[in-house]
Design an enzyme around this catalytic site. Structure first.
Site, mmCIF file in Angstrom:
data_model
loop_
_atom_site.group_PDB
_atom_site.id
_atom_site.type_symbol
_atom_site.label_atom_id
_atom_site.label_comp_id
_atom_site.label_asym_id
_atom_site.label_seq_id
_atom_site.Cartn_x
_atom_site.Cartn_y
_atom_site.Cartn_z
ATOM 1 N N ASP A 1 -30.315 -3.303 -19.699
ATOM 2 C CA ASP A 1 -30.668 -4.681 -19.382
ATOM 3 C C ASP A 1 -31.051 -5.373 -20.680
ATOM 4 O O ASP A 1 -32.071 -5.049 -21.299
ATOM 5 C CB ASP A 1 -31.838 -4.687 -18.391
ATOM 6 C CG ASP A 1 -32.307 -6.082 -18.016
ATOM 7 O OD1 ASP A 1 -31.778 -7.069 -18.573
ATOM 8 O OD2 ASP A 1 -33.209 -6.195 -17.175
ATOM 9 N N VAL A 2 -30.232 -6.344 -21.116
ATOM 10 C CA VAL A 2 -30.464 -6.975 -22.413
ATOM 11 C C VAL A 2 -31.708 -7.846 -22.437
ATOM 12 O O VAL A 2 -32.154 -8.261 -23.516
ATOM 13 C CB VAL A 2 -29.244 -7.806 -22.856
ATOM 14 C CG1 VAL A 2 -28.025 -6.915 -23.028
ATOM 15 C CG2 VAL A 2 -28.956 -8.950 -21.887
ATOM 16 N N TYR B 1 -27.193 -23.399 -18.647
ATOM 17 C CA TYR B 1 -26.081 -22.716 -19.295
ATOM 18 C C TYR B 1 -25.700 -23.421 -20.596
ATOM 19 O O TYR B 1 -25.531 -22.782 -21.643
ATOM 20 C CB TYR B 1 -24.892 -22.672 -18.345
ATOM 21 C CG TYR B 1 -23.716 -21.878 -18.864
ATOM 22 C CD1 TYR B 1 -23.692 -20.495 -18.769
ATOM 23 C CD2 TYR B 1 -22.625 -22.515 -19.462
ATOM 24 C CE1 TYR B 1 -22.617 -19.755 -19.242
ATOM 25 C CE2 TYR B 1 -21.545 -21.786 -19.941
ATOM 26 C CZ TYR B 1 -21.545 -20.411 -19.825
ATOM 27 O OH TYR B 1 -20.475 -19.684 -20.295
#
Length: 248
Positions: free
Chosen positions: A63-64, A157
């Protein structure tokens, strides 16, 4: 095809879509690949497919957005292959084009955590390995046309991808020539993440010079080029792979 023999490459978000295509592209070019994804089964499937085709790969579930997980990604890769030559920060999530007024705290934080903070965490953790050889290390960040203009995503985003391009430039400034950092800016790409938007993709790309959306392999080939010695004088830039989306 570019040659990346004896290189060790880490690709995040590699269980599907562009990341999967990148992993295969790198393996086909002769690199050993750490296939990283929060989807452990998906990562294992991609690594197995690379191995079955005669390539070299390991699967790493990670999990980054979690610093301990990020350290584990780096440690497992270095333990297996001795170093990291190329880091592809590709993992990303969409925000369904939510405008500012419809962006909740959770949505905002979740998008920025994966798309911007994640690349920061993993790049920082991988710096010692990227800088430990005589050759320059390479970092390639998957940004987006939404990193250059509005309209390619929602508020979160778009902000995350603008930030990722800025991060790429600062990385090149701070660590060149030890590290060569660049970004790619895809336009509309058909992946599992975008399959529910396929009609929107067709409409969005109908008026571009290419007149279509991209296959993931078309993005992966550019990423492999940027990782190779053929791109040795390309530093700190964000390369458009968008079918001409940004021409006008």
């Amino acid at each position: 095809m570019v040659t990346l023999s004896d290189s060790v490459v880490v690709v995040t978000g590699a269980a599907s879509g562009m990341g999967r295509s990148m992993a295969h592209e790198f393996a086909d070019a002769g690199a050993a690949v750490a296939v990283v994804d929060i989807d452990a089964d998906g990562a294992a499937s991609v690594a197995d497919a690379i191995g079955s085709a005669g390539g070299e790969a390991i699967a790493v579930d990670g999990d980054v957005t979690d610093t301990e997980s990020v350290e584990r990604i780096v440690d497992l890769t270095v333990d297996e292959y001795g170093t990291i030559d190329v880091l592809c920060n590709n993992a990303g999530v969409l925000d369904d084009f939510a405008p500012v007024g419809e962006t909740t705290d959770d949505l905002w934080n979740g998008i920025l955590d994966v798309n911007l903070t994640g690349p920061f965490y993993l790049t920082r953790a991988a710096l010692p390995a990227l800088r430990d050889g005589s050759d320059e290390g390479v970092v390639i960040n998957t940004a987006s046309v939404a990193g250059k203009v509005a309209g390619g995503g929602g508020a979160a985003y778009t902000t995350s991808k603008h930030g990722l391009i800025g991060f790429t430039k600062q990385l090149a400034h701070d660590y060149g020539p030890e590290i060569r950092a660049n970004a790619v800016c895809p336009g509309a790409v058909e992946t599992g993440m975008t399959e529910e938007m396929i009609e929107d993709l067709e409409a969005m790309t109908a008026d571009t010079p290419a007149g279509r959306y991209a296959d993931p392999e078309e993005i992966a080939s550019v990423v492999a080029f940027l990782a190779s010695d053929e791109a040795s004088f390309v530093h700190g830039t964000a390369v458009d792979v968008d079918g001409g989306w940004l021409v006008d």
